[in-house]
Design an enzyme around this catalytic site. Structure first.
Site, PDB file in Angstrom:
ATOM      1  CB  THR A 125      -0.904   0.008   1.260  1.00 35.74           C
ATOM      2  OG1 THR A 125      -1.425   1.321   1.466  1.00 35.74           O
ATOM      3  CG2 THR A 125      -0.131  -0.379   2.519  1.00 35.74           C
ATOM      4  CG  ASP A 126      -1.100   4.996  -0.947  1.00 32.18           C
ATOM      5  OD1 ASP A 126      -1.627   4.346  -0.008  1.00 32.18           O
ATOM      6  OD2 ASP A 126      -1.704   5.898  -1.561  1.00 32.18           O
ATOM      7  CD  GLU A 127      -3.260   3.505   4.373  1.00 30.29           C
ATOM      8  OE1 GLU A 127      -3.131   3.535   5.595  1.00 30.29           O
ATOM      9  OE2 GLU A 127      -4.348   3.268   3.811  1.00 30.29           O
ATOM     10  CE1 TYR A 153      -3.271  -2.481   5.966  1.00 32.89           C
ATOM     11  CE2 TYR A 153      -3.155  -0.128   5.471  1.00 32.89           C
ATOM     12  CZ  TYR A 153      -3.248  -1.443   5.049  1.00 32.89           C
ATOM     13  OH  TYR A 153      -3.304  -1.725   3.695  1.00 32.89           O
ATOM     14  CE  LYS A 157      -0.119  -4.487   3.128  1.00 31.90           C
ATOM     15  NZ  LYS A 157      -0.534  -5.835   2.635  1.00 31.90           N
TER      16      LYS A 157
HETATM   17  P1  NAD Z   1      -9.959  -6.921   2.781  1.00 31.49           P
HETATM   18  O1  NAD Z   1      -9.881  -6.623   4.237  1.00 31.49           O
HETATM   19  O2  NAD Z   1     -11.196  -6.619   2.018  1.00 31.49           O
HETATM   20  O3  NAD Z   1      -9.670  -8.492   2.558  1.00 31.49           O
HETATM   21  C1  NAD Z   1      -8.667  -9.173   3.232  1.00 31.49           C
HETATM   22  C2  NAD Z   1      -8.878 -10.676   2.995  1.00 31.49           C
HETATM   23  O4  NAD Z   1      -7.799 -11.373   3.643  1.00 31.49           O
HETATM   24  C3  NAD Z   1     -10.179 -11.214   3.602  1.00 31.49           C
HETATM   25  O5  NAD Z   1     -10.801 -12.090   2.683  1.00 31.49           O
HETATM   26  C4  NAD Z   1      -9.723 -11.975   4.837  1.00 31.49           C
HETATM   27  O6  NAD Z   1     -10.552 -13.066   5.170  1.00 31.49           O
HETATM   28  C5  NAD Z   1      -8.348 -12.438   4.397  1.00 31.49           C
HETATM   29  N1  NAD Z   1      -7.445 -12.699   5.530  1.00 31.49           N
HETATM   30  C6  NAD Z   1      -7.197 -11.879   6.596  1.00 31.49           C
HETATM   31  N2  NAD Z   1      -6.340 -12.471   7.436  1.00 31.49           N
HETATM   32  C7  NAD Z   1      -5.994 -13.660   6.880  1.00 31.49           C
HETATM   33  C8  NAD Z   1      -5.123 -14.707   7.260  1.00 31.49           C
HETATM   34  N3  NAD Z   1      -4.439 -14.643   8.404  1.00 31.49           N
HETATM   35  N4  NAD Z   1      -5.005 -15.777   6.459  1.00 31.49           N
HETATM   36  C9  NAD Z   1      -5.724 -15.865   5.297  1.00 31.49           C
HETATM   37  N5  NAD Z   1      -6.568 -14.901   4.891  1.00 31.49           N
HETATM   38  C10 NAD Z   1      -6.706 -13.816   5.677  1.00 31.49           C
HETATM   39  O7  NAD Z   1      -8.692  -6.211   2.141  1.00 31.49           O
HETATM   40  P2  NAD Z   1      -8.516  -5.503   0.719  1.00 31.49           P
HETATM   41  O8  NAD Z   1      -8.997  -4.119   0.809  1.00 31.49           O
HETATM   42  O9  NAD Z   1      -9.036  -6.402  -0.346  1.00 31.49           O
HETATM   43  O10 NAD Z   1      -6.934  -5.445   0.640  1.00 31.49           O
HETATM   44  C11 NAD Z   1      -6.190  -6.530   0.081  1.00 31.49           C
HETATM   45  C12 NAD Z   1      -4.718  -6.206   0.131  1.00 31.49           C
HETATM   46  O11 NAD Z   1      -4.469  -5.014  -0.590  1.00 31.49           O
HETATM   47  C13 NAD Z   1      -4.200  -5.950   1.554  1.00 31.49           C
HETATM   48  O12 NAD Z   1      -2.924  -6.524   1.659  1.00 31.49           O
HETATM   49  C14 NAD Z   1      -4.109  -4.429   1.652  1.00 31.49           C
HETATM   50  O13 NAD Z   1      -3.088  -4.057   2.531  1.00 31.49           O
HETATM   51  C15 NAD Z   1      -3.782  -4.065   0.218  1.00 31.49           C
HETATM   52  N6  NAD Z   1      -4.228  -2.728  -0.236  1.00 31.49           N
HETATM   53  C16 NAD Z   1      -5.535  -2.349  -0.058  1.00 31.49           C
HETATM   54  C17 NAD Z   1      -5.955  -1.108  -0.544  1.00 31.49           C
HETATM   55  C18 NAD Z   1      -7.394  -0.654  -0.415  1.00 31.49           C
HETATM   56  O14 NAD Z   1      -7.703   0.483  -0.781  1.00 31.49           O
HETATM   57  N7  NAD Z   1      -8.312  -1.492   0.047  1.00 31.49           N
HETATM   58  C19 NAD Z   1      -5.040  -0.267  -1.177  1.00 31.49           C
HETATM   59  C20 NAD Z   1      -3.711  -0.698  -1.328  1.00 31.49           C
HETATM   60  C21 NAD Z   1      -3.339  -1.944  -0.859  1.00 31.49           C
HETATM   61  P1  TYD Z   2     -10.467   4.375   4.748  1.00 29.34           P
HETATM   62  O1  TYD Z   2     -11.487   3.961   3.734  1.00 29.34           O
HETATM   63  O2  TYD Z   2     -10.496   3.746   6.088  1.00 29.34           O
HETATM   64  O3  TYD Z   2      -9.042   4.177   4.040  1.00 29.34           O
HETATM   65  P2  TYD Z   2      -7.566   4.642   4.537  1.00 29.34           P
HETATM   66  O4  TYD Z   2      -7.631   5.187   5.899  1.00 29.34           O
HETATM   67  O5  TYD Z   2      -6.798   3.359   4.476  1.00 29.34           O
HETATM   68  O6  TYD Z   2      -7.123   5.645   3.528  1.00 29.34           O
HETATM   69  O7  TYD Z   2     -10.571   5.947   4.948  1.00 29.34           O
HETATM   70  C1  TYD Z   2     -10.398   6.830   3.867  1.00 29.34           C
HETATM   71  C2  TYD Z   2     -10.472   8.235   4.422  1.00 29.34           C
HETATM   72  O8  TYD Z   2     -11.799   8.480   4.901  1.00 29.34           O
HETATM   73  C3  TYD Z   2      -9.548   8.471   5.591  1.00 29.34           C
HETATM   74  O9  TYD Z   2      -9.011   9.789   5.496  1.00 29.34           O
HETATM   75  C4  TYD Z   2     -10.449   8.358   6.802  1.00 29.34           C
HETATM   76  C5  TYD Z   2     -11.780   8.847   6.279  1.00 29.34           C
HETATM   77  N1  TYD Z   2     -12.985   8.236   6.907  1.00 29.34           N
HETATM   78  C6  TYD Z   2     -13.992   9.042   7.402  1.00 29.34           C
HETATM   79  O10 TYD Z   2     -13.914  10.287   7.354  1.00 29.34           O
HETATM   80  N2  TYD Z   2     -15.089   8.455   7.963  1.00 29.34           N
HETATM   81  C7  TYD Z   2     -15.225   7.103   8.050  1.00 29.34           C
HETATM   82  O11 TYD Z   2     -16.239   6.602   8.617  1.00 29.34           O
HETATM   83  C8  TYD Z   2     -14.188   6.282   7.514  1.00 29.34           C
HETATM   84  C9  TYD Z   2     -14.279   4.791   7.585  1.00 29.34           C
HETATM   85  C10 TYD Z   2     -13.088   6.896   6.947  1.00 29.34           C
END
Ligand code: NAD
Ligand code: TYD
Length: 339
Positions: A125-127, A153, A157
């Protein structure tokens, strides 16, 4: 080609599985997922009967289970999406983030070493870069920006990313890492900003915006992220990190207002609540490397992607209503009750 996709019952992993099964008709795709609160088997219902697909319920930290699966399937590629992914939850309970995101990554890579692998891809992630100031719109994250995390988090990562690069240097494991900006689209768990606001607005519930709502995120439609990972695992250079983002920066408050407008709901639903601890101000990716080396460019404009996403939540009410009416209610009460 056999690919193990961990975390494939979650948001991005499931979209990646759909993309791969559609594009590569002769690939075998195995989803390994623990089915935590964020994993949903119903998300995968359309592919469960596909002979090229297999689902295995297991924890990536469970070495025996992971080895058994490698023994059976002899995968060529592993793409690791499995993670605890929600910043707010990591502030409440950091330990599970360290367990899954760091230890789980190590177990997967140890197993890749033991059985041999063509590629281990880490979805990051970019975070991991921390945040950028709001008054410096000229600054972007590049692959050489120092890691400087803010939340448990993002720290977990970043820890995993360092471990992945260490396995490359020390053991020569053929790894790649992608660091993507915020995704949005179908099957996004309704604890994250966009799906939470859509679900609450549809239920005429308050829309809880943290702080002043001026934090900026760089939004990418999930399919564009999946296509980037597809390119990296096939054509990316081993040992490299690729940033993925579409130059689509938006303030949270503007996203929430847009959702109200698209759904015909009043902005009076917007409620400003206590800010997130350590809240990152701005994320912004410079995707020059993946564009120049692999020819990747985002295809879905935010104006179109957000409409498609809202339509999906309208047409798939059952999927998210089951979530928001279940155990998730306790989470919501705990996190937002006194905010
Ligand atoms: P999500 O929370 O929707 O899904 C995570 C999945 O992993 C779930 O199906 C969960 O059951 C599974 N999981 C969790 N712990 C596990 C374990 N110990 N063993 C096996 N499976 C397990 O997450 P997401 O938003 O789909 O993100 C997927 C990946 O992409 C993550 O690594 C996250 O850090 C990365 N990512 C997410 C975003 C975003 O905007 N959502 C952006 C950049 C990177
Ligand atoms: P989020 O979807 O949790 O992603 P991330 O924190 O990983 O970027 O949140 C996106 C942005 O929205 C973040 O600045 C926090 C804000 N946010 C709210 O203002 N209200 C909410 O209820 C949630 C879940 C997030």
């Amino acid at each position: 080609m056999t690919i193990i996709v961990t975390g494939g019952a979650g948001f991005i992993g499931s979209n990646f599985i759909f993309h791969m099964l559609k594009k590569y008709r002769d690939y075998r795709i195995i989803c390994l997922d623990k089915l935590t609160y964020a994993g949903n088997l119903s998300t995968l219902k359309d592919v469960m009967d596909n002979p090229h697909f297999r689902f295995v319920k297991a924890d990536i930290c469970d070495r025996n289970a992971v080895e058994k699966l490698f023994e059976e399937e002899k995968p060529n590629i592993v793409v690791n999406f499995a993670a605890e992914s929600h910043v707010d939850r990591s502030i409440e309970t950091p330990e599970i983030f360290l367990q899954t995101n760091i230890i789980g990554t190590a177990v997967l890579m140890d197993t890749c070493r033991k059985y041999g692998i063509q590629r281990y891809h880490q979805v990051s992630t970019d975070e991991v870069y921390g945040d950028l100031p709001l008054d410096r719109p000229d600054l972007f994250f590049t692959e050489t920006t120092p890691l400087h995390t803010s939340s448990p988090y993002s720290s977990s990562k970043a820890g995993a990313d360092l471990l992945v690069l260490a396995y490359y240097r020390t053991y020569g494991l053929p790894v790649t890492i992608s660091r993507c900006s915020n995704n949005y689209g179908p099957y996004h768990f309704p604890e994250k900003l966009i799906p939470l606001m859509i679900a609450n607005a549809l239920n005429d519930k308050p829309l809880p915006v943290y702080g002043e709502g001026i934090n900026v995120r760089d939004w990418l439609y999930v399919e564009d992220h999946c296509k980037a990972i597809d390119l990296i695992i096939h054509n990316g250079n081993v040992g490299e990190v690729y940033n993925v983002g579409g130059h689509n920066e938006m303030r949270n408050i503007d996203i929430v207002k847009l959702i109200c407008k698209e759904l015909g709901k009043s902005e009076s639903l917007i409620t400003f609540v206590k800010d997130r601890k350590g809240h990152d101000m701005r994320y912004a990716i410079d995707p020059t490397k993946i564009h120049q080396e692999l020819g990747w460019l985002p295809e879905t404009k935010f104006q179109d992607g957000i409409k498609k996403t809202i339509r999906w939540y309208l047409e798939n009410r059952q999927w998210w209503e089951e979530i928001v009416s279940g155990e998730y209610r306790n989470y919501y009460e705990k996190m937002y009750g006194n905010r």
